[in-house]
Design a protein around this motif. Structure first.
Motif, PDB file in Angstrom:
ATOM      1  N   ILE B  36      -0.695  -1.777 -30.750  1.00 41.74           N
ATOM      2  CA  ILE B  36      -0.304  -0.448 -31.245  1.00 41.74           C
ATOM      3  C   ILE B  36      -1.532   0.445 -31.302  1.00 41.74           C
ATOM      4  O   ILE B  36      -1.518   1.590 -30.839  1.00 41.74           O
ATOM      5  CB  ILE B  36       0.357  -0.555 -32.649  1.00 41.74           C
ATOM      6  CG1 ILE B  36       1.740  -1.204 -32.541  1.00 41.74           C
ATOM      7  CG2 ILE B  36       0.471   0.821 -33.302  1.00 41.74           C
ATOM      8  CD1 ILE B  36       2.402  -1.471 -33.882  1.00 41.74           C
ATOM      9  N   GLY B  37      -2.631  -0.103 -31.851  1.00 40.06           N
ATOM     10  CA  GLY B  37      -3.878   0.661 -31.932  1.00 40.06           C
ATOM     11  C   GLY B  37      -4.356   1.096 -30.561  1.00 40.06           C
ATOM     12  O   GLY B  37      -4.806   2.233 -30.376  1.00 40.06           O
ATOM     13  N   THR B  38      -4.234   0.207 -29.592  1.00 44.11           N
ATOM     14  CA  THR B  38      -4.694   0.531 -28.240  1.00 44.11           C
ATOM     15  C   THR B  38      -3.850   1.647 -27.622  1.00 44.11           C
ATOM     16  O   THR B  38      -4.381   2.598 -27.050  1.00 44.11           O
ATOM     17  CB  THR B  38      -4.628  -0.726 -27.347  1.00 44.11           C
ATOM     18  OG1 THR B  38      -5.264  -1.795 -28.033  1.00 44.11           O
ATOM     19  CG2 THR B  38      -5.308  -0.494 -26.022  1.00 44.11           C
ATOM     20  N   GLY B 278      -7.907 -15.164 -29.086  1.00 44.66           N
ATOM     21  CA  GLY B 278      -9.184 -15.664 -29.565  1.00 44.66           C
ATOM     22  C   GLY B 278     -10.082 -14.536 -30.027  1.00 44.66           C
ATOM     23  O   GLY B 278      -9.848 -13.374 -29.689  1.00 44.66           O
ATOM     24  N   PRO B 279     -11.103 -14.860 -30.817  1.00 46.36           N
ATOM     25  CA  PRO B 279     -11.989 -13.815 -31.354  1.00 46.36           C
ATOM     26  C   PRO B 279     -12.701 -13.029 -30.263  1.00 46.36           C
ATOM     27  O   PRO B 279     -12.917 -11.824 -30.398  1.00 46.36           O
ATOM     28  CB  PRO B 279     -12.977 -14.585 -32.226  1.00 46.36           C
ATOM     29  CG  PRO B 279     -12.843 -16.014 -31.823  1.00 46.36           C
ATOM     30  CD  PRO B 279     -11.457 -16.195 -31.285  1.00 46.36           C
ATOM     31  N   VAL B 280     -13.044 -13.699 -29.160  1.00 50.67           N
ATOM     32  CA  VAL B 280     -13.777 -13.002 -28.088  1.00 50.67           C
ATOM     33  C   VAL B 280     -12.891 -11.898 -27.497  1.00 50.67           C
ATOM     34  O   VAL B 280     -13.312 -10.745 -27.334  1.00 50.67           O
ATOM     35  CB  VAL B 280     -14.211 -13.995 -26.999  1.00 50.67           C
ATOM     36  CG1 VAL B 280     -14.848 -13.252 -25.836  1.00 50.67           C
ATOM     37  CG2 VAL B 280     -15.160 -15.025 -27.582  1.00 50.67           C
ATOM     38  N   ARG B 281     -11.627 -12.263 -27.189  1.00 52.35           N
ATOM     39  CA  ARG B 281     -10.739 -11.264 -26.596  1.00 52.35           C
ATOM     40  C   ARG B 281     -10.457 -10.136 -27.576  1.00 52.35           C
ATOM     41  O   ARG B 281     -10.350  -8.976 -27.196  1.00 52.35           O
ATOM     42  CB  ARG B 281      -9.438 -11.912 -26.153  1.00 52.35           C
ATOM     43  CG  ARG B 281      -9.631 -12.797 -24.937  1.00 52.35           C
ATOM     44  CD  ARG B 281      -8.344 -13.118 -24.277  1.00 52.35           C
ATOM     45  NE  ARG B 281      -7.730 -11.975 -23.637  1.00 52.35           N
ATOM     46  CZ  ARG B 281      -6.523 -11.993 -23.086  1.00 52.35           C
ATOM     47  NH1 ARG B 281      -5.810 -13.092 -23.113  1.00 52.35           N
ATOM     48  NH2 ARG B 281      -6.022 -10.925 -22.519  1.00 52.35           N
ATOM     49  N   ARG B 282     -10.328 -10.501 -28.850  1.00 53.91           N
ATOM     50  CA  ARG B 282     -10.101  -9.453 -29.846  1.00 53.91           C
ATOM     51  C   ARG B 282     -11.263  -8.460 -29.874  1.00 53.91           C
ATOM     52  O   ARG B 282     -11.064  -7.258 -29.917  1.00 53.91           O
ATOM     53  CB  ARG B 282      -9.921 -10.066 -31.239  1.00 53.91           C
ATOM     54  CG  ARG B 282      -8.497 -10.521 -31.488  1.00 53.91           C
ATOM     55  CD  ARG B 282      -8.308 -11.096 -32.884  1.00 53.91           C
ATOM     56  NE  ARG B 282      -6.968 -11.621 -32.999  1.00 53.91           N
ATOM     57  CZ  ARG B 282      -5.918 -10.884 -33.351  1.00 53.91           C
ATOM     58  NH1 ARG B 282      -6.079  -9.600 -33.650  1.00 53.91           N
ATOM     59  NH2 ARG B 282      -4.717 -11.403 -33.399  1.00 53.91           N
ATOM     60  N   HIS B 283     -12.488  -9.011 -29.843  1.00 51.90           N
ATOM     61  CA  HIS B 283     -13.653  -8.119 -29.871  1.00 51.90           C
ATOM     62  C   HIS B 283     -13.715  -7.253 -28.620  1.00 51.90           C
ATOM     63  O   HIS B 283     -14.020  -6.065 -28.696  1.00 51.90           O
ATOM     64  CB  HIS B 283     -14.943  -8.939 -30.024  1.00 51.90           C
ATOM     65  CG  HIS B 283     -15.180  -9.378 -31.431  1.00 51.90           C
ATOM     66  ND1 HIS B 283     -15.148  -8.497 -32.482  1.00 51.90           N
ATOM     67  CD2 HIS B 283     -15.420 -10.599 -31.970  1.00 51.90           C
ATOM     68  CE1 HIS B 283     -15.365  -9.153 -33.608  1.00 51.90           C
ATOM     69  NE2 HIS B 283     -15.523 -10.429 -33.327  1.00 51.90           N
ATOM     70  N   LEU B 284     -13.388  -7.867 -27.475  1.00 50.92           N
ATOM     71  CA  LEU B 284     -13.415  -7.098 -26.235  1.00 50.92           C
ATOM     72  C   LEU B 284     -12.405  -5.954 -26.301  1.00 50.92           C
ATOM     73  O   LEU B 284     -12.694  -4.828 -25.889  1.00 50.92           O
ATOM     74  CB  LEU B 284     -13.083  -8.012 -25.053  1.00 50.92           C
ATOM     75  CG  LEU B 284     -14.239  -8.880 -24.548  1.00 50.92           C
ATOM     76  CD1 LEU B 284     -13.755  -9.817 -23.452  1.00 50.92           C
ATOM     77  CD2 LEU B 284     -15.369  -7.993 -24.024  1.00 50.92           C
ATOM     78  N   LEU B 285     -11.211  -6.265 -26.843  1.00 53.15           N
ATOM     79  CA  LEU B 285     -10.191  -5.224 -26.930  1.00 53.15           C
ATOM     80  C   LEU B 285     -10.609  -4.124 -27.898  1.00 53.15           C
ATOM     81  O   LEU B 285     -10.393  -2.938 -27.649  1.00 53.15           O
ATOM     82  CB  LEU B 285      -8.847  -5.837 -27.361  1.00 53.15           C
ATOM     83  CG  LEU B 285      -8.157  -6.606 -26.234  1.00 53.15           C
ATOM     84  CD1 LEU B 285      -7.057  -7.506 -26.781  1.00 53.15           C
ATOM     85  CD2 LEU B 285      -7.563  -5.619 -25.229  1.00 53.15           C
ATOM     86  N   ARG B 286     -11.247  -4.529 -28.995  1.00 49.20           N
ATOM     87  CA  ARG B 286     -11.725  -3.512 -29.941  1.00 49.20           C
ATOM     88  C   ARG B 286     -12.783  -2.629 -29.282  1.00 49.20           C
ATOM     89  O   ARG B 286     -12.817  -1.419 -29.493  1.00 49.20           O
ATOM     90  CB  ARG B 286     -12.295  -4.171 -31.191  1.00 49.20           C
ATOM     91  CG  ARG B 286     -11.210  -4.711 -32.087  1.00 49.20           C
ATOM     92  CD  ARG B 286     -11.713  -5.039 -33.481  1.00 49.20           C
ATOM     93  NE  ARG B 286     -10.714  -5.854 -34.151  1.00 49.20           N
ATOM     94  CZ  ARG B 286     -10.844  -7.157 -34.362  1.00 49.20           C
ATOM     95  NH1 ARG B 286     -11.946  -7.781 -34.008  1.00 49.20           N
ATOM     96  NH2 ARG B 286      -9.883  -7.837 -34.951  1.00 49.20           N
ATOM     97  N   ALA B 287     -13.610  -3.247 -28.455  1.00 49.13           N
ATOM     98  CA  ALA B 287     -14.623  -2.466 -27.736  1.00 49.13           C
ATOM     99  C   ALA B 287     -13.949  -1.480 -26.786  1.00 49.13           C
ATOM    100  O   ALA B 287     -14.379  -0.329 -26.650  1.00 49.13           O
ATOM    101  CB  ALA B 287     -15.550  -3.404 -26.969  1.00 49.13           C
TER     102      ALA B 287
END
Lengths: 126, 316
Positions: B36-38, B278-287
Motif C-alpha cells: 500500500i505504501g509503495t 525477509g528483512p533484506v527485501r523489506r529494506h530494499l523495498l523501503r529504499a
C-alpha cells in the motif's frame, strides 16, 4: 452528546412502533417507566429530529404532533442500497468484509473454498 | 534536455510502466501494508513530478534568468543549459499553468473527496444507529435485513454494521473473526489510505498507475485486515465467512471484480503458506519507496543546488 444520540434512537423507535402522530407529552409518559426525563429534554430532542428531517410535525392546538418522515423499512432500504451499491466512489467511507456477488460468482467462490480447504478429519463427522 | 522534460518523462514512465511492474510483483500480497505504501508513494511521486516539472520550466525564464543570476555568477550559464528551453516566456507560461493546474486540481479534489466521505460516513452511521440496535457484546450495530453483510463505517463515530442476515448465517466463531477483520479496518485507518489513492487517481485519471493504485489499495487493505484477524483466529473461519457473506440472499447489485479478489483471499487464507518477506527485501523495498519520494524533488532541485554550491566556491 452520545446520550442525546441514543435518546434520538429510542424516541424514533417508539414513534415507528406507534405508527401514528404523537405529542411530546405522550412520548415523555411512554418513556417514563424506563427513564424519567424532563419534558423539555424530550421536546428538544424531538425538535432536533424534526430539524434533521427524521420527524415531520403539524400543529395540534398549542402543541405539535410528530411522526416519522419515512417508515423504518424505507430507511433500511436506503441504508442498504448505500452500503451494497455498486458505485465504488460512494463507498470510500465503508469497508466491507466482502461484497455481495452474483449467484454464479458465489458458486465459484464456494468451489475455490472446497478446493483449498483441507479435507475434514475422519473423526470430525461423528 | 531540460530538467522539466526529464521530470515529465519520469512521470510518464512511472505512471504507465509502474502499474505493470507493481501489478506483476508477487511480494505485494505477502506484505500488504508495504505494498500500500509503495502504491501511494509511487502515485504521489508522479503527481509531484508533474507539478515540479511545471515549476522548473517557469523558474528557468524568471528567477534564474534575472536577478538570481547575478548572485550566482558565471555558473548560471552552465545552469541555464540545464534548465534551458527555447521560447522563454511561452515555456514559463506553460510551466506556471501546469503547476497551477495540478496544485488547484489536487486541492479541489482533496477538499471535495474528504468532505463527501465525511458526510457519507456521518449520515450512514447515524441512519444505521437510528434504525438498528446496538449490540454492546459484539461491538456492532445490528440492522434488520435479510442480506448477510458486515462492514464498517469510518468517521467521527466509527461503527461496525452487521445485518440480521449475517448474524443468522454465521456461527459465533465466524462472526468473531469477521468482526476482528472489520475492527482492523478501523484501527488501521484504511479508509484514509483509500481516500489518498482516490484523490491521486482523480487528479490525473488517465495514468494507469494511479488507476491501479486506487483499486489495489482497496484490495490490499482487505488482505491486511485478514492478516490482523487471523493472527489470533483460525483462517478457515474467515474463508468460510467470505463465502457465506458473498452469497446473495436475493438477487441484487453484484460487482464483477469482487469474485476474483475474494478467491484470491481464500487461497491466501487456506492455501500453502507464503513465507513473510525477509528483512533484506523489506529494506530494499523501503529504499525504493524512499527513492520514489526523493527523485522528483532531487531532480528539480539538483541544478539549483549545484549552482549555489559552485557560486560560492571561488574560481569554480
Amino acid at each position: 452528546m452520545r446520550q442525546l444520540g441514543e435518546l434520538e434512537a429510542v424516541i424514533m423507535d417508539r414513534l415507528w412502533d406507534w405508527g401514528r402522530p404523537a405529542l411530546v407529552r405522550e412520548v415523555v409518559e411512554a418513556l417514563h417507566e424506563d427513564r424519567p426525563l424532563a419534558y423539555t429534554t424530550v421536546m428538544t430532542v424531538m425538535d432536533n429530529l424534526h430539524r434533521k428531517g427524521w420527524l415531520r410535525r403539524e400543529r395540534d392546538g398549542r402543541a405539535w404532533r410528530y411522526e416519522p418522515a419515512h417508515s423504518r423499512s424505507a430507511y433500511t432500504v436506503a441504508l442498504m442500497s448505500d452500503a451494497l451499491g455498486t458505485d465504488p466512489d460512494r463507498r470510500t467511507a465503508l469497508a466491507h468484509f466482502v461484497l455481495q456477488m452474483s449467484p454464479h460468482d458465489a458458486e465459484l467462490l464456494q468451489q475455490a473454498l472446497d478446493q483449498v480447504r483441507p479435507p475434514a478429519e475422519p473423526g470430525e463427522a461423528s | 534536455m531540460t530538467i522539466g522534460a526529464i521530470l515529465l518523462a519520469y512521470a510518464a514512465l512511472v505512471g504507465t510502466l509502474g502499474a505493470r511492474t507493481l501489478g506483476r510483483a508477487r511480494w505485494t500480497s505477502r506484505a500488504p501494508l508495504l505494498a500500500i505504501g509503495t502504491y501511494l508513494t509511487a502515485a504521489w511521486s508522479v503527481l509531484a513530478a508533474v507539478g515540479l516539472a511545471g515549476l522548473t520550466l517557469a523558474v528557468h525564464a524568471t528567477a534564474l534568468g534575472g536577478g538570481l543570476s547575478q548572485l550566482i555568477g558565471a555558473c548560471v550559464i552552465r545552469l541555464r543549459d540545464l534548465y534551458a528551453t527555447p521560447g522563454g516566456a511561452a515555456v514559463a507560461g506553460f510551466g506556471l499553468t501546469l503547476t497551477g493546474a495540478v496544485l488547484a486540481r489536487t486541492a479541489f479534489i482533496t477538499v471535495s473527496q474528504v468532505r463527501a466521505g465525511r458526510q457519507q460516513a456521518r449520515q450512514h452511521a447515524q441512519t444505521a444507529r437510528m434504525i438498528g440496535r446496538p449490540d454492546p457484546a459484539l461491538g456492532a450495530t445490528l440492522v434488520d435485513h435479510p442480506q448477510p453483510a458486515a462492514y464498517c463505517v469510518a468517521g467521527p463515530q466509527p461503527t461496525v454494521v452487521l445485518t440480521t442476515g449475517a448474524l443468522a448465517a454465521l456461527n459465533p466463531a465466524q462472526l468473531d473473526a469477521v468482526l476482528a477483520h472489520e475492527r482492523a479496518h478501523l484501527a488501521g485507518r484504511h479508509h484514509q489510505l483509500v481516500t489518498v489513492a482516490r484523490i491521486a487517481r482523480q487528479v490525473l485519471p488517465f495514468l494507469p498507475l494511479l488507476r491501479a493504485a486506487d483499486a489495489q489499495v482497496t484490495r490490499l487493505s482487505e488482505l491486511h485486515a485478514d492478516d490482523a484477524a487471523r493472527r489470533s483466529r483460525d483462517p478457515g473461519l474467515l474463508a468460510t465467512a467470505l463465502v457465506i457473506l458473498a452469497t446473495p440472499a436475493t438477487p441484487g447489485p453484484a460487482l464483477a471484480a469482487a469474485a476474483t479478489d475474494a478467491i484470491g483471499r481464500i487461497h491466501r487464507l487456506l492455501g500453502p503458506a507464503e513465507p513473510p518477506l525477509g528483512p533484506v527485501r523489506r529494506h530494499l523495498l523501503r529504499a525504493a519507496v524512499a527513492a520514489l519520494v526523493l527523485t522528483p524533488v532531487l531532480l528539480a532541485a539538483a541544478p539549483a543546488a549545484v549552482a549555489l554550491l559552485l557560486g560560492r566556491v571561488p574560481g569554480a
